[in-house]
Every structure is written in C-alpha cells, then in structure tokens.
Design an enzyme around this catalytic site. Structure first.
Site, PDB file in Angstrom:
ATOM      1  N   SER A  60     -19.293  18.632  17.367  1.00 58.83           N
ATOM      2  CA  SER A  60     -18.289  17.699  17.823  1.00 58.83           C
ATOM      3  C   SER A  60     -16.847  18.206  17.712  1.00 58.83           C
ATOM      4  O   SER A  60     -15.912  17.534  18.174  1.00 58.83           O
ATOM      5  CB  SER A  60     -18.411  16.380  17.037  1.00 58.83           C
ATOM      6  OG  SER A  60     -18.198  16.570  15.651  1.00 58.83           O
ATOM      7  N   LYS A  73      -8.662  18.177  13.904  1.00 56.46           N
ATOM      8  CA  LYS A  73      -9.661  17.438  14.688  1.00 56.46           C
ATOM      9  C   LYS A  73      -9.406  15.933  14.582  1.00 56.46           C
ATOM     10  O   LYS A  73      -9.022  15.429  13.505  1.00 56.46           O
ATOM     11  CB  LYS A  73     -11.060  17.772  14.162  1.00 56.46           C
ATOM     12  CG  LYS A  73     -12.206  17.094  14.901  1.00 56.46           C
ATOM     13  CD  LYS A  73     -13.539  17.509  14.283  1.00 56.46           C
ATOM     14  CE  LYS A  73     -14.717  16.864  14.983  1.00 56.46           C
ATOM     15  NZ  LYS A  73     -16.019  17.279  14.395  1.00 56.46           N
ATOM     16  N   SER A 110     -21.363  20.621  13.599  1.00 56.70           N
ATOM     17  CA  SER A 110     -20.214  20.386  14.479  1.00 56.70           C
ATOM     18  C   SER A 110     -19.067  21.376  14.345  1.00 56.70           C
ATOM     19  O   SER A 110     -18.121  21.323  15.136  1.00 56.70           O
ATOM     20  CB  SER A 110     -19.682  18.972  14.275  1.00 56.70           C
ATOM     21  OG  SER A 110     -20.610  18.032  14.745  1.00 56.70           O
TER      22      SER A 110
END
Length: 465
Positions: A158, A83, A182
């Site tokens: 996220s 990520k 997230s």
C-alpha cells in the site's frame, strides 16, 4: 551540480556530502525536486499532499545551518516524504478514504517527528489505497497511482506513492508502512529498496487495527540510505507501548563487511507458491551471487505450511474494526473490495481471532528454530511482475484476494521478523524483479549488511520516465 535531473537521483549520503562541501544547497535541491514533482505528478499521481511552502521554509533554514557549519542532525536538508497513513502535523491524514474528514493532524507520528528533529525536509504526503487494505496503488479518494517503469502498471501498495516517487527520483527517503508486505511489495514492483523492520523497532502512533502485523520503515533507492534513515526512525517515542528499547545501534556500522561464511537458506517457493519463470530465474541467480560473495547457500523447500487462512482472519477482523471507526453515511464511496473484506471480518468470532493469533505465534516459533541453522532466508519478493493498473487480482480464476499473489510477504509480518526487498533484475518486458532477504528477530543490521553486499553485484537501474 545544477541540473535538476542530476539532483533527482542523488542519494541522501551524496546530498549531505555536497551540503558539507557547499557545492549544493538544500534550497537548490528542494527546488529541483519540486520541479521534478510538478513534471511527473500528472503522470504518476504519487502525492496526495504537497507542502511546498513548509518544505521551502525548512530548506532555507537548513541552508543557513549548513552555511554556519551547524547541521541540525544526520538528515539536515535531505528531502523526504510521508505515507498518508502516517500523521503529519498541520495536514489531514485521510488514508485514501472519503470516510476520513479533512481535519489537519494536531501532532506528528513518531516517524515524522524523528525526521523533523534530524533536519529532514518534508516534501509532502504520498498516496495509499483505502486504509492500506491492499497491495495495489489506487483509492477512491486519490485515484490511480502509476509505476514509473510502465505507467500502465501499478507500483504496488500500500506504500504506492512512496515507491513511485522514490523510483522516479522525487526524493531519496520515503516513509512507508507494511502490514502484510506494503513496503516490500511496491519496492519489488518499482526496483527500489525497502525494509520492514522487526515489529517495534520503529515506534508508531496511533495504534492501528492490524496489531502486531503493522510496521513503519524506510523506502530508498539504495541500502546505505535505508540504514541511515533507520538510525533516525528507530529512536524511541513514549507514545508507542510496543516499541523496542533503544540500543544505540548504528545500522551503518559494519554494513560494508560482507557475508563471507554466513549460512544462507534459499527457498524458491516456500514449498507452496507458484512463481513466474523469469522471476524464478532471476532470484536463483541472486542466490548464486550470495555464494560468490562467500556465503554458504543451501536450497530449502518446505519451511512452514501456508499461513494464508490465519493471515486472512487477522486481516479481515482488522479491516472490520477499521471500518467501524467511521460513520456509515459515506460507505457507498468506499472501495468495494475493502467493504467486502470488512464484511467478512464482521463474521470473525473472538475464538477464530485467537486461533489465528496462536497460529501466528507458532509460525514465529518455527522461524526462530529455522534461524538456529541459518543466518538468513532468501526468497522471491513477488512471484509475478507489477500488475496492470486497476486490477486487484493477477489470476481471477485461481485467486480470491490480493494476498494470493503475494505469498512471500505476509508470513514475515506474522513472525515480526525484519525483511527487505532489493532489486535483482528486470523481466523481458522491462519490469523490476525483487529479492527478499529475511533475518531473525532484531537482526536488521544483518539484513542490511547482506543487502548491501548483494547490491554491490548489481548495476544501477532507473525507470525510463
């Protein structure tokens, strides 16, 4: 095993077994996944960086090790993604923001370093909303990331790109992070599996502005792969002053032993959340499956009052500090929602922050007492299906912040407990539904074992992309 489509949905365990038998090479696997990435990236926008050269070099080195029968580690040759809130040496971590200059990272984050040491092949970096501030998959820097189940819907956030890539068969293992949901929110929206470990279980560096709320963890398509990945990610790193001492635990050990006799609480709404009827029905059926697996399931309603205000105080203050770390010249390019939350955070007093942190501690003590009676807690992961892309609120008439449509996620960041999202069905419109399994502190093995038991009751589901 030559079809790229066949390779795309192989698990990490299956890949390793095929490498061991010399029926597939890491090079062929990487080539197949890059072909799939090239096909789907224009539709999904899951990646912000693709490291084709680095990944193929790593795949060739892995192939040679497997030929010699000397794999480097438990993930040798397995494709992974990182990520874009997590450092990856040689590439910039821009965090979805124009505020961050494109300066390559000089070091790997702990998660990235552990995966390299284990022999994993890093395909690239996946998208995130700006600084991971919200649970939707768009940012001013990278645009809109889309859900493989329906490209007019968000994959959540996220860890948006990680979830989209995972669901679409672009790699079996993905590094996500979870400050208020997230990992679990996008896993619920995309029909994948993800676990937020106990705070400190997976070392993190550098330290973020969300403090004890933020965690790094695995996102996968099945529970056993997540356990394998957690074995690697949980190895110690001296750069994290908060990381838990290593205990040598094998998260695959006992994972198939079931949950017979376990005391399981099921809360359909935590006493205060509104849940879509289709989702409520699917989660209630999941609770019945736990009974069929031999658990003693008890429905509970009120466990704690909503910690919304305390979470928002911590979240706003963390966002304000995050914004303050960068020059003001490009703020006009930021997500307006992020700027608004940061502006609210600038008005949080030190006393307010301490009060919110004390409320977090009280909530943790309440859940510790709760787990004296129950081994696990089941809830819906999300009360609504995936939102349309570009939409921050599910119901603007009743909501002012994205956390208003994610009431089940953030309480367990505040308590630091391990919690996972596992698929438990589809809506009538074909959108995934997630079940949340919450365990007591330090009990990732319990959460994974329960998730694996439940997983055996579910069909495999793939998005129609």
């Amino acid at each position: 095993m030559s079809s790229g489509g066949d390779i795309a949905f192989l698990s990490a365990h299956q890949l390793i077994e095929l490498y061991r038998k010399k029926e597939l090479s890491p090079v062929k696997a990487a080539e197949a996944l890059f072909a799939r990435l090239d096909e789907l990236q224009p539709k999904l926008n899951a990646f912000c960086i693709v490291d084709r050269d680095g990944a193929m070099a790593a795949a060739r080195a892995s192939e040679q090790r497997w030929r010699q029968g000397t794999p480097q580690g438990p993930l040798d040759g397995v494709p992974v993604t990182i990520k874009d809130l997590v450092l990856m040496r040689g590439f910039p971590t821009r965090r979805g923001s124009h505020l961050v200059e494109p300066v390559p990272d000089a070091e790997d984050a702990p998660a990235t370093a552990r995966l390299r040491e284990a022999g994993a092949i890093i395909l690239g970096k996946t998208t995130t909303p700006e600084f991971g501030w919200k649970a939707i998959g768009d940012s001013p820097l990278t645009g809109i990331t889309r859900n493989p189940w329906n490209t007019e819907r968000t994959p959540g956030g996220s860890s948006a790109g990680a979830a989209a890539a995972c669901a679409a068969g672009i790699g079996p293992l993905h590094v996500g992070s979870d400050g208020a949901g997230s990992i679990r929110i996008p896993c619920a929206f995309t029909g994948t599996f993800g676990i937020k470990p106990t705070f400190g279980r997976v070392p993190a560096h550098p330290y973020g502005t969300m403090g004890l709320l933020s965690n790094v963890g695995p996102m996968t398509r099945n529970v056993r792969d997540a356990a394998l990945m957690l074995n690697v990610l949980s190895r110690p790193d001296h750069r994290d002053a908060y990381c838990l001492p290593p205990d040598g635990r094998d998260y695959l050990g006992g994972i198939e032993d079931g949950i017979k006799g376990w005391r399981v609480a099921y809360s359909p709404d935590l006493g205060y959340a509104r849940v879509d009827p289709e989702i409520a029905a699917a989660v209630a059926e999941a609770a019945r499956q736990f009974e069929a697996l031999g658990a003693v399931v008890q429905e509970v309603r009120d466990i704690f009052p909503s910690p919304r205000e305390a979470l928002l105080t911590l979240w706003r203050a963390g966002s304000a500090r995050n914004l303050a770390l960068y020059p003001a010249k490009n703020r006009h390019l930021c997500d307006p929602g992020f700027l608004a939350v940061a502006a609210e955070g600038e008005r949080v007093s030190g006393s307010d922050y301490v009060a919110a942190d004390m409320a977090r501690s009280v909530l943790g003590a309440q859940m510790a007492a709760f787990h004296q009676r129950f081994d696990l807690l089941l809830t819906p992961m999300m009360p609504v299906p995936a939102l349309p892309v570009g939409q921050d609120l599910n119901d603007p008439a009743t909501e002012t912040n994205w956390i208003d449509w994610s009431p089940f996620s953030y309480p367990f960041n505040m308590t630091r407990q391990p919690a996972c999202s596992i698929p438990c069905g589809l809506t009538g419109a074909g959108l995934p539904i997630g079940l949340q399994i919450v365990g007591p502190l330090y009990a990732e093995d319990r959460v994974l074992r329960a998730a694996r038991a439940f997983e055996t009751t579910q069909p495999e589901r793939r998005p129609p992309i």
